[in-house]
Design a protein around this motif. Structure first.
Motif, mmCIF file in Angstrom:
data_model
loop_
_atom_site.group_PDB
_atom_site.id
_atom_site.type_symbol
_atom_site.label_atom_id
_atom_site.label_comp_id
_atom_site.label_asym_id
_atom_site.label_seq_id
_atom_site.Cartn_x
_atom_site.Cartn_y
_atom_site.Cartn_z
ATOM 1 N N PHE A 107 8.035 1.316 -3.800
ATOM 2 C CA PHE A 107 6.686 1.480 -3.680
ATOM 3 C C PHE A 107 5.675 0.591 -3.848
ATOM 4 O O PHE A 107 4.694 0.202 -2.886
ATOM 5 C CB PHE A 107 6.132 2.690 -4.725
ATOM 6 N N TYR A 108 6.028 -0.572 -4.622
ATOM 7 C CA TYR A 108 5.424 -1.932 -4.518
ATOM 8 C C TYR A 108 5.490 -2.577 -3.166
ATOM 9 O O TYR A 108 4.484 -3.249 -2.811
ATOM 10 C CB TYR A 108 6.022 -2.897 -5.563
ATOM 11 N N SER A 109 6.661 -2.664 -2.769
ATOM 12 C CA SER A 109 6.540 -3.203 -1.309
ATOM 13 C C SER A 109 5.659 -2.517 -0.256
ATOM 14 O O SER A 109 5.112 -3.053 0.511
ATOM 15 C CB SER A 109 8.031 -3.379 -0.925
ATOM 16 N N ALA A 112 2.182 -3.357 -0.793
ATOM 17 C CA ALA A 112 1.963 -4.703 -0.383
ATOM 18 C C ALA A 112 1.803 -4.608 1.414
ATOM 19 O O ALA A 112 1.770 -5.923 1.896
ATOM 20 C CB ALA A 112 3.019 -5.650 -0.771
ATOM 21 N N GLY A 113 2.230 -3.690 1.973
ATOM 22 C CA GLY A 113 2.374 -3.623 3.424
ATOM 23 C C GLY A 113 3.729 -4.050 3.800
ATOM 24 O O GLY A 113 3.569 -4.357 4.987
ATOM 25 N N VAL A 114 4.640 -4.105 3.155
ATOM 26 C CA VAL A 114 5.833 -4.723 3.762
ATOM 27 C C VAL A 114 6.975 -3.543 3.656
ATOM 28 O O VAL A 114 7.509 -3.045 2.509
ATOM 29 C CB VAL A 114 6.754 -5.927 2.817
ATOM 30 N N PRO A 115 7.117 -3.045 4.913
ATOM 31 C CA PRO A 115 8.277 -1.924 4.981
ATOM 32 C C PRO A 115 9.554 -2.491 4.514
ATOM 33 O O PRO A 115 9.923 -3.524 4.588
ATOM 34 C CB PRO A 115 8.296 -1.486 6.286
ATOM 35 N N PRO A 125 11.609 5.406 5.195
ATOM 36 C CA PRO A 125 10.356 6.000 5.341
ATOM 37 C C PRO A 125 9.013 5.292 4.670
ATOM 38 O O PRO A 125 9.256 4.792 3.618
ATOM 39 C CB PRO A 125 10.410 7.540 5.059
ATOM 40 N N VAL A 126 7.969 5.215 5.342
ATOM 41 C CA VAL A 126 6.675 4.603 4.631
ATOM 42 C C VAL A 126 5.945 5.772 4.106
ATOM 43 O O VAL A 126 5.371 6.764 4.862
ATOM 44 C CB VAL A 126 5.808 3.872 5.775
ATOM 45 N N LEU A 127 6.016 5.973 2.901
ATOM 46 C CA LEU A 127 5.599 7.120 1.976
ATOM 47 C C LEU A 127 4.020 6.841 1.696
ATOM 48 O O LEU A 127 3.336 7.820 1.249
ATOM 49 C CB LEU A 127 6.352 7.348 0.811
ATOM 50 N N ILE A 128 3.585 5.538 1.690
ATOM 51 C CA ILE A 128 2.303 5.224 1.169
ATOM 52 C C ILE A 128 1.997 4.231 2.286
ATOM 53 O O ILE A 128 2.579 3.344 2.665
ATOM 54 C CB ILE A 128 2.131 4.935 -0.257
ATOM 55 N N ASP A 129 0.649 4.241 2.321
ATOM 56 C CA ASP A 129 -0.012 2.998 3.082
ATOM 57 C C ASP A 129 -0.296 1.917 2.371
ATOM 58 O O ASP A 129 -0.323 2.015 1.096
ATOM 59 C CB ASP A 129 -1.500 3.495 3.710
ATOM 60 N N PRO A 130 -0.345 0.643 2.959
ATOM 61 C CA PRO A 130 -0.797 -0.632 2.117
ATOM 62 C C PRO A 130 -1.815 -0.263 1.501
ATOM 63 O O PRO A 130 -2.884 0.283 1.847
ATOM 64 C CB PRO A 130 -0.781 -1.602 3.395
ATOM 65 N N ASN A 131 -1.883 -0.806 0.265
ATOM 66 C CA ASN A 131 -2.911 -0.537 -0.916
ATOM 67 C C ASN A 131 -3.195 -1.652 -1.811
ATOM 68 O O ASN A 131 -2.306 -1.790 -2.636
ATOM 69 C CB ASN A 131 -2.768 0.750 -1.565
#
Length: 181
Positions: A107-109, A112-115, A125-131
Motif C-alpha cells: 500500500f505504501y508503494s 507513492a504511485g509505484v505499481p 492490482p492497483v487497489l488505491i490511487d497515488p496519494n
C-alpha cells in the motif's frame, strides 16, 4: 497412535523459507534506503525488495493454511503455563507481522504511485490511487511494522536458543530440518 514431536516437513520448509526471505528483505530494505539519489541499482533493489515481500505474503498464506489444517506438536510436559502463553502470543504476533509488513509495503508503494510488478512480469492490482497524503503515513507504518518484526524475530530466536541450551526441552529441534533422533 503416536503423537508427533516435531513439525511436518512442509511446516519446517515454509518456516525456514519465510525466515530467510524476511531476513533478506530486511537487509535489502536497509541497504536500498541508504543509497543516495535514484540510481539504477537502487531501483533494482526496490524491485527485488517488493518481490521478496510478495513472495513472503504468498508463503505466509500457504503457511497459515497448512497450520490451520495440521496441528503443532504438543509442548513438552514440563513447560510452564506462562511459557506456553508467551509462546502463543509471540507466534500470533509473528504471523500477524508476516502478513502486515508486506501488505503495508504494497500500500505504501501504491500510495507513492509505484505499481508492484511481481518478478517484472505480473502486475499486482492497483487497489488505491497515488496519494501524497497517505504516502508518509504508510511509509511510517511499514517502517514501524518492520522494526516490530525485527524485534519479534530476535526474541523468537532468543527464546528458541533458551529452550535449546538452558531448558533442553526439545522445542528447538521440532523446527529443525533433517531427521531428528
Amino acid at each position: 497412535m503416536q503423537t508427533a514431536t516435531r513439525y511436518t516437513n512442509t511446516a519446517i520448509l515454509l518456516h525456514w523459507l519465510v525466515a530467510i526471505l524476511i531476513i533478506s528483505g530486511f537487509c535489502l530494505g536497509v541497504t536500498m534506503v541508504n543509497i543516495p539519489g535514484l540510481t539504477p541499482t537502487k531501483l533494482k533493489y526496490f524491485s527485488w525488495h517488493k518481490w521478496i515481500g510478495v513472495t513472503v505474503l504468498a508463503l505466509a498464506c500457504l503457511r497459515l493454511l497448512w497450520r490451520l489444517t495440521h496441528a503443532a506438536p504438543p509442548h513438552p510436559a514440563g513447560m510452564s503455563d506462562w511459557n506456553i502463553k508467551l509462546a502463543s502470543i509471540m507466534h500470533g504476533l509473528l504471523y500477524l507481522l508476516i502478513f502486515a509488513v508486506p501488505v503495508s509495503g504494497y500500500f505504501y508503494s501504491l500510495a507513492a504511485g509505484v505499481p508492484v510488478v511481481y518478478l517484472g512480469l505480473f502486475p499486482l492490482p492497483v487497489l488505491i490511487d497515488p496519494n501524497p497524503e497517505w504516502k508518509p503515513v504508510l511509509k511510517a507504518v511499514h517502517y514501524w511494522l518492520n522494526v516490530t518484526l525485527l524485534a519479534s524475530v530476535i526474541l523468537h530466536v532468543l527464546g528458541a536458543l533458551k529452550h535449546h541450551f538452558i531448558d533442553q526441552d526439545g522445542i528447538f529441534k521440532r523446527m529443525m530440518p533433517g531427521k531428528q533422533t
